[in-house]
Design a protein around this motif. Structure first.
Motif, PDB file in Angstrom:
ATOM      1  N   ILE A  12       0.858  -1.192   0.000  1.00  0.00           N
ATOM      2  CA  ILE A  12       0.000   0.000   0.000  1.00  0.00           C
ATOM      3  C   ILE A  12       0.891   1.238   0.000  1.00  0.00           C
ATOM      4  CG2 ILE A  12      -1.686   1.347   1.307  1.00  0.00           C
ATOM      5  CD1 ILE A  12      -2.758  -1.211   2.497  1.00  0.00           C
ATOM      6  N   GLU A  13       0.630   2.135  -0.943  1.00  0.00           N
ATOM      7  CA  GLU A  13       1.356   3.412  -0.947  1.00  0.00           C
ATOM      8  C   GLU A  13       0.760   4.315   0.134  1.00  0.00           C
ATOM      9  OE1 GLU A  13       4.043   4.291  -2.572  1.00  0.00           O
ATOM     10  OE2 GLU A  13       4.109   2.308  -3.538  1.00  0.00           O
ATOM     11  N   LEU A  14       1.619   4.850   0.991  1.00  0.00           N
ATOM     12  CA  LEU A  14       1.142   5.755   2.041  1.00  0.00           C
ATOM     13  C   LEU A  14       1.160   7.190   1.525  1.00  0.00           C
ATOM     14  CD1 LEU A  14       3.124   4.140   4.981  1.00  0.00           C
ATOM     15  CD2 LEU A  14       0.724   3.763   4.367  1.00  0.00           C
ATOM     16  N   LYS A  15       0.480   8.057   2.243  1.00  0.00           N
ATOM     17  CA  LYS A  15       0.445   9.468   1.880  1.00  0.00           C
ATOM     18  C   LYS A  15       1.825  10.077   2.103  1.00  0.00           C
ATOM     19  CE  LYS A  15      -2.358  13.601   3.057  1.00  0.00           C
ATOM     20  NZ  LYS A  15      -1.347  14.407   2.400  1.00  0.00           N
ATOM     21  N   GLU A  16       2.327  10.797   1.106  1.00  0.00           N
ATOM     22  CA  GLU A  16       3.654  11.401   1.209  1.00  0.00           C
ATOM     23  C   GLU A  16       3.642  12.578   2.171  1.00  0.00           C
ATOM     24  OE1 GLU A  16       4.947  12.603  -2.653  1.00  0.00           O
ATOM     25  OE2 GLU A  16       4.301  10.738  -3.608  1.00  0.00           O
ATOM     26  N   HIS A  17       4.823  12.899   2.677  1.00  0.00           N
ATOM     27  CA  HIS A  17       4.928  14.137   3.433  1.00  0.00           C
ATOM     28  C   HIS A  17       6.357  14.655   3.404  1.00  0.00           C
ATOM     29  CE1 HIS A  17       6.125  11.159   6.475  1.00  0.00           C
ATOM     30  NE2 HIS A  17       6.811  12.134   7.019  1.00  0.00           N
ATOM     31  N   THR A  18       6.507  15.906   3.787  1.00  0.00           N
ATOM     32  CA  THR A  18       7.820  16.545   3.833  1.00  0.00           C
ATOM     33  C   THR A  18       8.196  16.762   5.284  1.00  0.00           C
ATOM     34  OG1 THR A  18       7.479  17.654   1.729  1.00  0.00           O
ATOM     35  CG2 THR A  18       9.083  18.631   3.220  1.00  0.00           C
ATOM     36  N   HIS A  19       9.451  16.451   5.605  1.00  0.00           N
ATOM     37  CA  HIS A  19       9.919  16.759   6.956  1.00  0.00           C
ATOM     38  C   HIS A  19      11.121  17.693   6.882  1.00  0.00           C
ATOM     39  CE1 HIS A  19      10.132  16.182  11.295  1.00  0.00           C
ATOM     40  NE2 HIS A  19      11.429  16.277  11.130  1.00  0.00           N
ATOM     41  N   ILE A  20      11.039  18.784   7.642  1.00  0.00           N
ATOM     42  CA  ILE A  20      12.093  19.795   7.634  1.00  0.00           C
ATOM     43  C   ILE A  20      12.969  19.660   8.876  1.00  0.00           C
ATOM     44  CG2 ILE A  20      12.547  22.260   7.505  1.00  0.00           C
ATOM     45  CD1 ILE A  20      10.836  21.749   5.242  1.00  0.00           C
ATOM     46  N   ASP A  61       1.516  -1.769  20.848  1.00  0.00           N
ATOM     47  CA  ASP A  61       1.715  -1.513  22.280  1.00  0.00           C
ATOM     48  C   ASP A  61       3.188  -1.464  22.645  1.00  0.00           C
ATOM     49  OD1 ASP A  61      -0.955  -1.352  22.646  1.00  0.00           O
ATOM     50  OD2 ASP A  61      -1.214  -3.355  23.494  1.00  0.00           O
ATOM     51  N   GLU A  62       3.946  -2.423  22.104  1.00  0.00           N
ATOM     52  CA  GLU A  62       5.381  -2.460  22.377  1.00  0.00           C
ATOM     53  C   GLU A  62       6.068  -1.192  21.889  1.00  0.00           C
ATOM     54  OE1 GLU A  62       7.879  -6.561  21.952  1.00  0.00           O
ATOM     55  OE2 GLU A  62       6.304  -6.221  20.476  1.00  0.00           O
ATOM     56  N   ILE A  63       5.729  -0.788  20.673  1.00  0.00           N
ATOM     57  CA  ILE A  63       6.355   0.395  20.080  1.00  0.00           C
ATOM     58  C   ILE A  63       6.076   1.625  20.927  1.00  0.00           C
ATOM     59  CG2 ILE A  63       6.277   1.986  18.134  1.00  0.00           C
ATOM     60  CD1 ILE A  63       5.795  -0.489  16.344  1.00  0.00           C
ATOM     61  N   GLU A  64       4.817   1.785  21.324  1.00  0.00           N
ATOM     62  CA  GLU A  64       4.460   3.011  22.038  1.00  0.00           C
ATOM     63  C   GLU A  64       5.003   3.019  23.456  1.00  0.00           C
ATOM     64  OE1 GLU A  64       0.336   3.899  21.207  1.00  0.00           O
ATOM     65  OE2 GLU A  64       0.791   3.999  19.067  1.00  0.00           O
ATOM     66  N   GLU A  65       5.322   1.840  23.972  1.00  0.00           N
ATOM     67  CA  GLU A  65       5.886   1.793  25.315  1.00  0.00           C
ATOM     68  C   GLU A  65       7.404   1.981  25.320  1.00  0.00           C
ATOM     69  OE1 GLU A  65       5.162  -1.842  27.433  1.00  0.00           O
ATOM     70  OE2 GLU A  65       6.625  -1.283  28.986  1.00  0.00           O
ATOM     71  N   LYS A  66       8.063   1.385  24.333  1.00  0.00           N
ATOM     72  CA  LYS A  66       9.520   1.290  24.439  1.00  0.00           C
ATOM     73  C   LYS A  66      10.332   1.976  23.352  1.00  0.00           C
ATOM     74  CE  LYS A  66       9.180  -3.460  26.161  1.00  0.00           C
ATOM     75  NZ  LYS A  66       9.427  -4.844  25.708  1.00  0.00           N
ATOM     76  N   TYR A  67       9.811   2.109  22.148  1.00  0.00           N
ATOM     77  CA  TYR A  67      10.673   2.484  21.034  1.00  0.00           C
ATOM     78  C   TYR A  67      10.499   3.934  20.631  1.00  0.00           C
ATOM     79  CZ  TYR A  67      11.569  -2.451  20.973  1.00  0.00           C
ATOM     80  OH  TYR A  67      11.939  -3.721  21.353  1.00  0.00           O
ATOM     81  N   ALA A  68      11.605   4.672  20.615  1.00  0.00           N
ATOM     82  CA  ALA A  68      11.567   6.102  20.312  1.00  0.00           C
ATOM     83  C   ALA A  68      11.588   6.327  18.806  1.00  0.00           C
ATOM     84  CB  ALA A  68      12.753   6.805  20.966  1.00  0.00           C
ATOM     85  N   ILE A  69      10.488   6.819  18.277  1.00  0.00           N
ATOM     86  CA  ILE A  69      10.385   7.130  16.848  1.00  0.00           C
ATOM     87  C   ILE A  69      10.383   8.642  16.679  1.00  0.00           C
ATOM     88  CG2 ILE A  69       8.920   6.942  14.817  1.00  0.00           C
ATOM     89  CD1 ILE A  69       7.817   4.368  15.971  1.00  0.00           C
ATOM     90  N   PRO A  70      11.354   9.201  15.953  1.00  0.00           N
ATOM     91  CA  PRO A  70      11.404  10.655  15.786  1.00  0.00           C
ATOM     92  C   PRO A  70      10.229  11.154  14.939  1.00  0.00           C
ATOM     93  CG  PRO A  70      13.085   9.583  14.453  1.00  0.00           C
ATOM     94  CD  PRO A  70      12.471   8.521  15.304  1.00  0.00           C
ATOM     95  N   SER A  71       9.944  12.431  15.060  1.00  0.00           N
ATOM     96  CA  SER A  71       8.753  13.003  14.427  1.00  0.00           C
ATOM     97  C   SER A  71       8.689  12.783  12.921  1.00  0.00           C
ATOM     98  CB  SER A  71       8.685  14.499  14.721  1.00  0.00           C
ATOM     99  OG  SER A  71       8.592  14.709  16.101  1.00  0.00           O
ATOM    100  N   ALA A  72       9.846  12.725  12.279  1.00  0.00           N
ATOM    101  CA  ALA A  72       9.856  12.566  10.822  1.00  0.00           C
ATOM    102  C   ALA A  72       9.093  11.317  10.388  1.00  0.00           C
ATOM    103  CB  ALA A  72      11.299  12.492  10.305  1.00  0.00           C
ATOM    104  N   PHE A  73       9.106  10.282  11.216  1.00  0.00           N
ATOM    105  CA  PHE A  73       8.480   9.015  10.828  1.00  0.00           C
ATOM    106  C   PHE A  73       7.052   8.865  11.341  1.00  0.00           C
ATOM    107  CE2 PHE A  73      13.081   8.077  10.894  1.00  0.00           C
ATOM    108  CZ  PHE A  73      13.236   7.671   9.579  1.00  0.00           C
ATOM    109  N   VAL A  74       6.623   9.763  12.187  1.00  0.00           N
ATOM    110  CA  VAL A  74       5.318   9.609  12.820  1.00  0.00           C
ATOM    111  C   VAL A  74       4.147   9.586  11.829  1.00  0.00           C
ATOM    112  CG1 VAL A  74       3.685  10.717  14.400  1.00  0.00           C
ATOM    113  CG2 VAL A  74       6.072  10.400  15.081  1.00  0.00           C
ATOM    114  N   PRO A  75       4.145  10.440  10.792  1.00  0.00           N
ATOM    115  CA  PRO A  75       3.022  10.380   9.842  1.00  0.00           C
ATOM    116  C   PRO A  75       2.862   9.006   9.192  1.00  0.00           C
ATOM    117  CG  PRO A  75       4.213  12.424   9.559  1.00  0.00           C
ATOM    118  CD  PRO A  75       5.034  11.587  10.510  1.00  0.00           C
ATOM    119  N   PHE A  76       3.960   8.356   8.828  1.00  0.00           N
ATOM    120  CA  PHE A  76       3.861   6.999   8.279  1.00  0.00           C
ATOM    121  C   PHE A  76       3.400   6.023   9.350  1.00  0.00           C
ATOM    122  CE2 PHE A  76       7.328   7.996   4.925  1.00  0.00           C
ATOM    123  CZ  PHE A  76       6.367   8.534   4.084  1.00  0.00           C
TER     124      PHE A  76
END
Length: 329
Positions: free
Chosen positions: A267-275, A301-316
């Motif tokens: 599935i193609e996700l919606k594109e976005h720009t990160h500055i 659940d595991e991801i939201e408890e333990k893994y730090a995802i920077p803002s650039a990846f949050v939209p995906f």
DNA sequence: AAATCGGGGGG
DNA sequence: CCCCCAGATTT
């Protein structure tokens, strides 16, 4: 002299900030590191949670890196968190679990430069030192009508002017904070609110009507644009995260893969720009449904408890999460 | 001295 | 869109 007017203004108009309630070097240090290049309102919630989870030097020194990154997730400049822990370990080993009290000793510690050392020394320990940040540079360049471009030399000049302007000892902490508060509330970069300024009578730039043109800052070079394609591997309700390398941009945080793998559906996700400050990512994301799970697939659940995802990846991440949750219904 | 390192809020 | 923020470190 303007010090008394400024201190009076500060007493009446200063924002009530949670990290100013305790005169405790540890919490002042945390707040100052967190506030580097970050608006106060943006770091307040991070600060309160951080102090709650890691209330003292010992807790920070022994905090797992993953937990520390999770507490910092979304704040940016992640090496600040890494240096905090490094510094805490040094303080446990060399300074009996405390921060040193002089600006000079503080500056030897990782992540503590001239501003932060001055802030800790003056605010926590009432030392007779300046704490010159972007606000103070703006306030003083206007007060003194400094029309030269701000560089390392003019910044040193300002540090000396501030040092020589410090009031008697018991007011130094408030004075340094008042200069910053004035910069944040009144002496703002564009359209400064001079009508409400307690020290306008002493301001050379105001008298000359050039306050909006100061300080003269170097123009920064334009951002490099990069085209990025990320692949988000999904197996049942689990998502593959790729830990980023331990140096460079977003070091040690979790993102998505940049290599395609065989899949049964995509599935193609919606594109976005990160500055970022110096780079712009034009990001494309493709969700790949794979047939078998390998290492590093994690549940929501595991991801939201333990893994730090920077803002650039949050939209995906958000899109993928929604798709997974929809499929599971 | 210049480049690197994030992210977001306000004009 | 641009600006710049309670900057420090590396190159």
């Amino acid at each position: 002299m303007f010090q008394n007017e400024l201190l009076k203004w500060y007493e009446n108009k200063a924002r009530k900030l949670s990290f100013r309630e305790k005169k405790d070097a540890y919490s002042i240090w945390i707040s100052e590191i967190m506030a580097q290049q970050t608006r106060i309102e943006a770091m307040l919630k991070y600060y309160n949670r951080f102090i709650e989870q890691l209330p003292d030097m010992k807790a920070l020194a022994s905090c797992p890196d993953e937990k520390l990154n999770k507490l910092w997730q979304g704040l940016g400049y992640y090496s600040r968190a890494k240096n905090l822990k490094k510094c805490a370990i040094i303080c446990m080993e060399k300074y009996d679990g405390k921060l040193p009290e002089t600006k000079e000793e503080l500056m030897k510690l990782p992540g503590i430069g001239p501003y932060t050392a001055g802030a800790i020394a003056s605010i926590a320990y009432d030392q007779r030192v300046s704490a010159v940040d972007g606000n103070v540079i703006r306030v003083f360049s206007r007060l003194y009508g400094m029309e030269e471009e701000i560089d390392s030399r003019t910044k040193k000049n300002i540090e000396k002017l501030v040092q020589d302007s410090l009031p008697e000892k018991e007011f130094i902490s408030d004075y340094n904070q008042a200069l910053m508060e004035l910069g944040a509330l009144i002496c703002i970069p564009k359209n400064p609110r001079c009508i409400s300024c307690p020290v306008k009578e002493n301001c050379v730039a105001y008298r000359k009507g050039i306050q909006g043109n100061l300080p003269v800052l170097k123009k920064k070079k334009e951002r490099k644009v990069e085209e990025k394609q990320f692949y988000i591997y999904v197996y049942k309700n689990k998502i593959h995260l790729k830990k980023r390398e331990n140096k460079g941009l977003l070091a040690n945080l979790y993102g998505f893969d940049e290599e395609r793998v065989p899949c049964v559906k995509e599935i193609e996700l919606k594109e976005h720009t990160h500055i970022f400050s110096h780079i712009q990512w034009n990001m494309k994301g493709t969700m790949l449904f794979v047939e078998q799970k390998t290492d590093h697939f994690y549940s929501i659940d595991e991801i939201e408890e333990k893994y730090a995802i920077p803002s650039a990846f949050v939209p995906f991440y958000t899109q993928v999460k929604q798709i997974i949750e929809r499929e599971l219904v």
